[in-house]
Design a protein around this motif. Structure first.
Motif, PDB file in Angstrom:
ATOM      1  N   LEU A   1       0.833  -1.206   0.000  1.00  0.00           N
ATOM      2  CA  LEU A   1       0.000   0.000   0.000  1.00  0.00           C
ATOM      3  C   LEU A   1       0.865   1.252   0.000  1.00  0.00           C
ATOM      4  CD1 LEU A   1      -2.746   1.363   0.151  1.00  0.00           C
ATOM      5  CD2 LEU A   1      -2.661   1.080   2.642  1.00  0.00           C
ATOM      6  N   SER A   2       1.935   1.232   0.783  1.00  0.00           N
ATOM      7  CA  SER A   2       2.841   2.374   0.854  1.00  0.00           C
ATOM      8  C   SER A   2       3.456   2.667  -0.509  1.00  0.00           C
ATOM      9  CB  SER A   2       3.939   2.100   1.880  1.00  0.00           C
ATOM     10  OG  SER A   2       4.888   3.127   1.887  1.00  0.00           O
ATOM     11  N   ARG A   3       3.905   1.628  -1.207  1.00  0.00           N
ATOM     12  CA  ARG A   3       4.480   1.820  -2.549  1.00  0.00           C
ATOM     13  C   ARG A   3       3.452   2.393  -3.513  1.00  0.00           C
ATOM     14  NH1 ARG A   3       6.806  -3.081  -1.176  1.00  0.00           N
ATOM     15  NH2 ARG A   3       5.276  -4.253  -2.389  1.00  0.00           N
ATOM     16  N   GLU A   4       2.213   1.911  -3.430  1.00  0.00           N
ATOM     17  CA  GLU A   4       1.155   2.399  -4.315  1.00  0.00           C
ATOM     18  C   GLU A   4       0.860   3.880  -4.051  1.00  0.00           C
ATOM     19  OE1 GLU A   4      -2.143  -0.230  -3.704  1.00  0.00           O
ATOM     20  OE2 GLU A   4      -1.112  -1.925  -4.617  1.00  0.00           O
ATOM     21  N   VAL A   5       0.786   4.244  -2.792  1.00  0.00           N
ATOM     22  CA  VAL A   5       0.508   5.641  -2.435  1.00  0.00           C
ATOM     23  C   VAL A   5       1.639   6.542  -2.909  1.00  0.00           C
ATOM     24  CG1 VAL A   5       0.278   7.241  -0.495  1.00  0.00           C
ATOM     25  CG2 VAL A   5      -1.011   5.094  -0.506  1.00  0.00           C
ATOM     26  N   LYS A   6       2.886   6.123  -2.678  1.00  0.00           N
ATOM     27  CA  LYS A   6       4.033   6.924  -3.109  1.00  0.00           C
ATOM     28  C   LYS A   6       4.054   7.088  -4.618  1.00  0.00           C
ATOM     29  CE  LYS A   6       7.097   5.808   0.731  1.00  0.00           C
ATOM     30  NZ  LYS A   6       8.311   5.090   1.126  1.00  0.00           N
ATOM     31  N   ALA A   7       3.756   6.019  -5.348  1.00  0.00           N
ATOM     32  CA  ALA A   7       3.756   6.086  -6.814  1.00  0.00           C
ATOM     33  C   ALA A   7       2.669   7.037  -7.296  1.00  0.00           C
ATOM     34  CB  ALA A   7       3.557   4.691  -7.407  1.00  0.00           C
ATOM     35  N   GLY A   8       1.502   6.977  -6.682  1.00  0.00           N
ATOM     36  CA  GLY A   8       0.412   7.868  -7.057  1.00  0.00           C
ATOM     37  C   GLY A   8       0.738   9.315  -6.759  1.00  0.00           C
ATOM     38  N   TRP A   9       1.326   9.553  -5.595  1.00  0.00           N
ATOM     39  CA  TRP A   9       1.700  10.916  -5.217  1.00  0.00           C
ATOM     40  C   TRP A   9       2.736  11.450  -6.202  1.00  0.00           C
ATOM     41  CZ3 TRP A   9       6.037  13.672  -4.186  1.00  0.00           C
ATOM     42  CH2 TRP A   9       5.856  14.927  -3.623  1.00  0.00           C
ATOM     43  N   TRP A  10       3.726  10.639  -6.533  1.00  0.00           N
ATOM     44  CA  TRP A  10       4.785  11.085  -7.434  1.00  0.00           C
ATOM     45  C   TRP A  10       4.219  11.393  -8.816  1.00  0.00           C
ATOM     46  CZ3 TRP A  10       9.092  13.444  -7.370  1.00  0.00           C
ATOM     47  CH2 TRP A  10       9.933  13.461  -8.477  1.00  0.00           C
ATOM     48  N   ALA A  11       3.295  10.562  -9.284  1.00  0.00           N
ATOM     49  CA  ALA A  11       2.689  10.796 -10.601  1.00  0.00           C
ATOM     50  C   ALA A  11       1.957  12.136 -10.627  1.00  0.00           C
ATOM     51  CB  ALA A  11       1.734   9.659 -10.950  1.00  0.00           C
ATOM     52  N   GLU A  12       1.297  12.488  -9.535  1.00  0.00           N
ATOM     53  CA  GLU A  12       0.550  13.743  -9.466  1.00  0.00           C
ATOM     54  C   GLU A  12       1.442  14.972  -9.239  1.00  0.00           C
ATOM     55  OE1 GLU A  12      -2.600  13.539  -6.604  1.00  0.00           O
ATOM     56  OE2 GLU A  12      -3.356  11.655  -7.427  1.00  0.00           O
ATOM     57  N   ASN A  13       2.585  14.799  -8.602  1.00  0.00           N
ATOM     58  CA  ASN A  13       3.390  15.929  -8.189  1.00  0.00           C
ATOM     59  C   ASN A  13       4.750  16.045  -8.866  1.00  0.00           C
ATOM     60  OD1 ASN A  13       1.825  17.225  -5.830  1.00  0.00           O
ATOM     61  ND2 ASN A  13       1.733  15.024  -5.431  1.00  0.00           N
ATOM     62  N   ARG A  14       5.060  15.142  -9.768  1.00  0.00           N
ATOM     63  CA  ARG A  14       6.372  15.113 -10.417  1.00  0.00           C
ATOM     64  C   ARG A  14       6.698  16.435 -11.073  1.00  0.00           C
ATOM     65  NH1 ARG A  14       8.774  13.243 -15.502  1.00  0.00           N
ATOM     66  NH2 ARG A  14      10.725  12.208 -14.963  1.00  0.00           N
ATOM     67  N   SER A  15       5.722  17.023 -11.731  1.00  0.00           N
ATOM     68  CA  SER A  15       5.967  18.271 -12.467  1.00  0.00           C
ATOM     69  C   SER A  15       6.348  19.421 -11.537  1.00  0.00           C
ATOM     70  CB  SER A  15       4.747  18.650 -13.278  1.00  0.00           C
ATOM     71  OG  SER A  15       3.641  18.899 -12.422  1.00  0.00           O
ATOM     72  N   ARG A  16       6.005  19.349 -10.285  1.00  0.00           N
ATOM     73  CA  ARG A  16       6.378  20.406  -9.333  1.00  0.00           C
ATOM     74  C   ARG A  16       7.879  20.388  -9.033  1.00  0.00           C
ATOM     75  NH1 ARG A  16       2.988  19.203  -4.291  1.00  0.00           N
ATOM     76  NH2 ARG A  16       4.433  20.735  -3.449  1.00  0.00           N
ATOM     77  N   PHE A  17       8.504  19.235  -9.224  1.00  0.00           N
ATOM     78  CA  PHE A  17       9.911  19.077  -8.863  1.00  0.00           C
ATOM     79  C   PHE A  17      10.831  18.966 -10.064  1.00  0.00           C
ATOM     80  CE2 PHE A  17       7.384  17.499  -5.342  1.00  0.00           C
ATOM     81  CZ  PHE A  17       7.925  18.220  -4.291  1.00  0.00           C
ATOM     82  N   ILE A  18      10.317  18.435 -11.156  1.00  0.00           N
ATOM     83  CA  ILE A  18      11.123  18.272 -12.371  1.00  0.00           C
ATOM     84  C   ILE A  18      10.454  19.063 -13.472  1.00  0.00           C
ATOM     85  CG2 ILE A  18      11.998  16.664 -14.080  1.00  0.00           C
ATOM     86  CD1 ILE A  18      11.959  14.509 -11.891  1.00  0.00           C
ATOM     87  N   LYS A  19      11.171  20.044 -13.973  1.00  0.00           N
ATOM     88  CA  LYS A  19      10.591  20.934 -14.992  1.00  0.00           C
ATOM     89  C   LYS A  19      11.163  20.636 -16.353  1.00  0.00           C
ATOM     90  CE  LYS A  19       8.823  23.887 -11.822  1.00  0.00           C
ATOM     91  NZ  LYS A  19       7.595  24.312 -11.582  1.00  0.00           N
TER      92      LYS A  19
END
Length: 67
Positions: free
Chosen positions: A49-67
């Motif tokens: 579950l932790s891996r799934e949540v982290k992957a989902g969060w990263w997919a939604e927020n990646r653009s905030r950190f990598i431009k």
């Protein structure tokens, strides 16, 4: 410090000079212990579950950190 056990709860009394930052960390840990005390989840399920949540969060927020 005094610890008292009643039929319904455990009461911990501390003097008012105790560091509140450290106390907050302890309270957070105790809240976690209370929340998970009756859990029947396996560690492997929690890890998945932790891996799934982290992957989902990263997919939604990646653009905030990598431009």
């Amino acid at each position: 410090m005094t610890i008292e056990r009643t039929a319904e709860e455990i009461i911990i009394r501390l003097p008012n000079y105790v560091d509140t930052e450290g106390l907050q960390k302890l309270v957070d840990y105790l809240t976690y212990k209370e929340s998970t005390a009756k859990s029947k989840a396996k560690q492997s399920d929690v890890d998945k579950l932790s891996r799934e949540v982290k992957a989902g969060w990263w997919a939604e927020n990646r653009s905030r950190f990598i431009k």
